[in-house]
Scaffold this motif. Structure first.
Motif, mmCIF file in Angstrom:
data_model
loop_
_atom_site.group_PDB
_atom_site.id
_atom_site.type_symbol
_atom_site.label_atom_id
_atom_site.label_comp_id
_atom_site.label_asym_id
_atom_site.label_seq_id
_atom_site.Cartn_x
_atom_site.Cartn_y
_atom_site.Cartn_z
ATOM 1 N N ASP A 13 0.834 -1.195 0.000
ATOM 2 C CA ASP A 13 0.000 0.000 0.000
ATOM 3 C C ASP A 13 0.874 1.252 0.000
ATOM 4 O O ASP A 13 1.382 1.660 1.023
ATOM 5 C CB ASP A 13 -0.915 -0.024 1.225
ATOM 6 N N GLN A 14 1.092 1.815 -1.175
ATOM 7 C CA GLN A 14 1.818 3.075 -1.377
ATOM 8 C C GLN A 14 3.301 3.006 -1.009
ATOM 9 O O GLN A 14 3.853 3.938 -0.433
ATOM 10 C CB GLN A 14 1.128 4.220 -0.640
ATOM 11 N N VAL A 15 3.962 1.933 -1.385
ATOM 12 C CA VAL A 15 5.411 1.818 -1.178
ATOM 13 C C VAL A 15 6.106 2.629 -2.266
ATOM 14 O O VAL A 15 5.873 2.415 -3.454
ATOM 15 C CB VAL A 15 5.846 0.337 -1.208
ATOM 16 N N GLN A 16 6.967 3.556 -1.858
ATOM 17 C CA GLN A 16 7.569 4.488 -2.810
ATOM 18 C C GLN A 16 9.066 4.311 -3.009
ATOM 19 O O GLN A 16 9.629 4.839 -3.955
ATOM 20 C CB GLN A 16 7.270 5.921 -2.370
ATOM 21 N N ASP A 17 9.722 3.573 -2.148
ATOM 22 C CA ASP A 17 11.174 3.390 -2.251
ATOM 23 C C ASP A 17 11.475 2.197 -3.160
ATOM 24 O O ASP A 17 11.061 1.074 -2.858
ATOM 25 C CB ASP A 17 11.749 3.157 -0.851
ATOM 26 N N PRO A 18 12.190 2.412 -4.266
ATOM 27 C CA PRO A 18 12.474 1.301 -5.178
ATOM 28 C C PRO A 18 13.309 0.193 -4.533
ATOM 29 O O PRO A 18 13.164 -0.972 -4.895
ATOM 30 C CB PRO A 18 13.211 1.960 -6.348
ATOM 31 N N HIS A 19 14.158 0.542 -3.578
ATOM 32 C CA HIS A 19 14.935 -0.490 -2.891
ATOM 33 C C HIS A 19 14.016 -1.394 -2.074
ATOM 34 O O HIS A 19 14.182 -2.617 -2.055
ATOM 35 C CB HIS A 19 16.007 0.144 -1.991
ATOM 36 N N ASN A 20 13.044 -0.800 -1.393
ATOM 37 C CA ASN A 20 12.088 -1.598 -0.631
ATOM 38 C C ASN A 20 11.243 -2.469 -1.558
ATOM 39 O O ASN A 20 11.027 -3.647 -1.278
ATOM 40 C CB ASN A 20 11.179 -0.704 0.217
ATOM 41 N N LEU A 21 10.758 -1.911 -2.654
ATOM 42 C CA LEU A 21 9.955 -2.709 -3.581
ATOM 43 C C LEU A 21 10.765 -3.875 -4.120
ATOM 44 O O LEU A 21 10.289 -5.010 -4.149
ATOM 45 C CB LEU A 21 9.405 -1.863 -4.725
ATOM 46 N N GLY A 66 2.233 -1.789 4.475
ATOM 47 C CA GLY A 66 2.015 -0.373 4.197
ATOM 48 C C GLY A 66 3.266 0.369 3.791
ATOM 49 O O GLY A 66 4.365 -0.187 3.746
ATOM 50 N N SER A 67 3.083 1.642 3.536
ATOM 51 C CA SER A 67 4.182 2.503 3.090
ATOM 52 C C SER A 67 5.240 2.654 4.179
ATOM 53 O O SER A 67 4.999 2.364 5.346
ATOM 54 C CB SER A 67 3.649 3.877 2.688
ATOM 55 N N ASN A 88 12.493 -2.125 9.114
ATOM 56 C CA ASN A 88 12.439 -1.635 7.742
ATOM 57 C C ASN A 88 11.333 -2.395 7.014
ATOM 58 O O ASN A 88 11.105 -3.579 7.284
ATOM 59 C CB ASN A 88 13.809 -1.864 7.089
ATOM 60 N N LEU A 89 10.641 -1.740 6.099
ATOM 61 C CA LEU A 89 9.516 -2.345 5.387
ATOM 62 C C LEU A 89 9.881 -3.669 4.738
ATOM 63 O O LEU A 89 9.161 -4.660 4.876
ATOM 64 C CB LEU A 89 8.974 -1.384 4.320
ATOM 65 N N SER A 90 10.988 -3.720 4.033
ATOM 66 C CA SER A 90 11.327 -4.959 3.333
ATOM 67 C C SER A 90 11.687 -6.073 4.311
ATOM 68 O O SER A 90 11.392 -7.243 4.065
ATOM 69 C CB SER A 90 12.444 -4.731 2.316
ATOM 70 N N VAL A 91 12.296 -5.739 5.436
ATOM 71 C CA VAL A 91 12.607 -6.753 6.446
ATOM 72 C C VAL A 91 11.311 -7.279 7.061
ATOM 73 O O VAL A 91 11.115 -8.492 7.200
ATOM 74 C CB VAL A 91 13.549 -6.182 7.532
ATOM 75 N N ALA A 92 10.406 -6.376 7.431
ATOM 76 C CA ALA A 92 9.118 -6.782 8.000
ATOM 77 C C ALA A 92 8.334 -7.644 7.008
ATOM 78 O O ALA A 92 7.701 -8.635 7.398
ATOM 79 C CB ALA A 92 8.304 -5.554 8.394
ATOM 80 N N THR A 93 8.396 -7.292 5.737
ATOM 81 C CA THR A 93 7.711 -8.077 4.709
ATOM 82 C C THR A 93 8.266 -9.491 4.669
ATOM 83 O O THR A 93 7.509 -10.463 4.613
ATOM 84 C CB THR A 93 7.833 -7.395 3.334
ATOM 85 N N GLY A 94 9.577 -9.613 4.713
ATOM 86 C CA GLY A 94 10.189 -10.939 4.716
ATOM 87 C C GLY A 94 9.776 -11.761 5.921
ATOM 88 O O GLY A 94 9.451 -12.952 5.803
#
Length: 190
Positions: free
Chosen positions: A48-56, A143-144, A173-179
């Motif tokens: 939902d509204q992720v804007q950082d290309p590294h996170n995506l 989320g973002s 960090n978003l990508s860590v939480a996603t993992g």
């Protein structure tokens, strides 16, 4: 040395062009058809509204490694498939469909009609990710970077969960939480 660098740069550029041709671009309707045709429970990551290309890129890499069927995101206020996303995803961006939808809420409603459970995440939730059944048809919503999932998105969720934080920092960090969340679903599913 300069020749060697030029040779590697050309090889990377050629590989990048090939990668773009391989990537499977589908729209929301095609995604729904593919989910309906699956012989297994759908497993989707919604951002939902992720804007950082590294996170995506990192999220796509984790989603592909976890066996997710697709990554979805709204078209607006969200990063698209940039060169940085592709590079950070280490090839995952060319393996897992990334579907940017016009209206995330409408897409999530369609998922609900298919029997897919919506599990949203947030730092302030009371229920732990480990206490929710993630084995069936699932759309995990992250989320973002700054604000988390929007309140409208949160209201649509069947469960709102958090990752327990035992140290002094209050979030990952978003990508860590996603993992962490994706692989908790994997742990339960296997």
């Amino acid at each position: 040395m300069p020749r060697r660098k030029a040779k590697h740069a050309r090889a990377r550029a050629n590989a990048h062009v090939a990668d773009k041709q391989v990537h499977d671009r589908i729209d929301e309707d095609e995604l729904i058809l593919r989910l309906e045709a699956l012989d297994e429970d759908p497993f989707i990551l919604a951002l939902d509204q992720v804007q950082d290309p590294h996170n995506l890129g990192a999220c796509m890499r984790s989603a592909e490694a976890a066996g997710a069927h697709a990554v979805i995101a709204p078209q607006h206020r969200t990063v698209g498939l940039t060169d940085t996303v592709r590079r950070v995803s280490v090839g995952a961006a060319d393996q897992i469909p990334y579907v940017q939808v016009v209206n995330l809420g409408r897409t999530l409603e369609r998922f609900k009609e298919l029997g897919i459970w919506l599990v949203g995440t947030g730092d302030e939730e009371s229920q732990l990710i480990y206490d929710v059944d993630l084995k069936g048809p699932l759309c995990l919503i992250m989320g973002s970077e700054a604000a988390g999932i929007r309140s409208k998105t949160a209201r649509m969720c069947d469960h709102l969960v958090k990752i327990p934080m035992l140290g002094t920092v209050d979030c990952l960090n978003l990508s860590v939480a996603t993992g962490v969340c994706l692989f908790e679903a994997v742990r339960q599913r296997i």
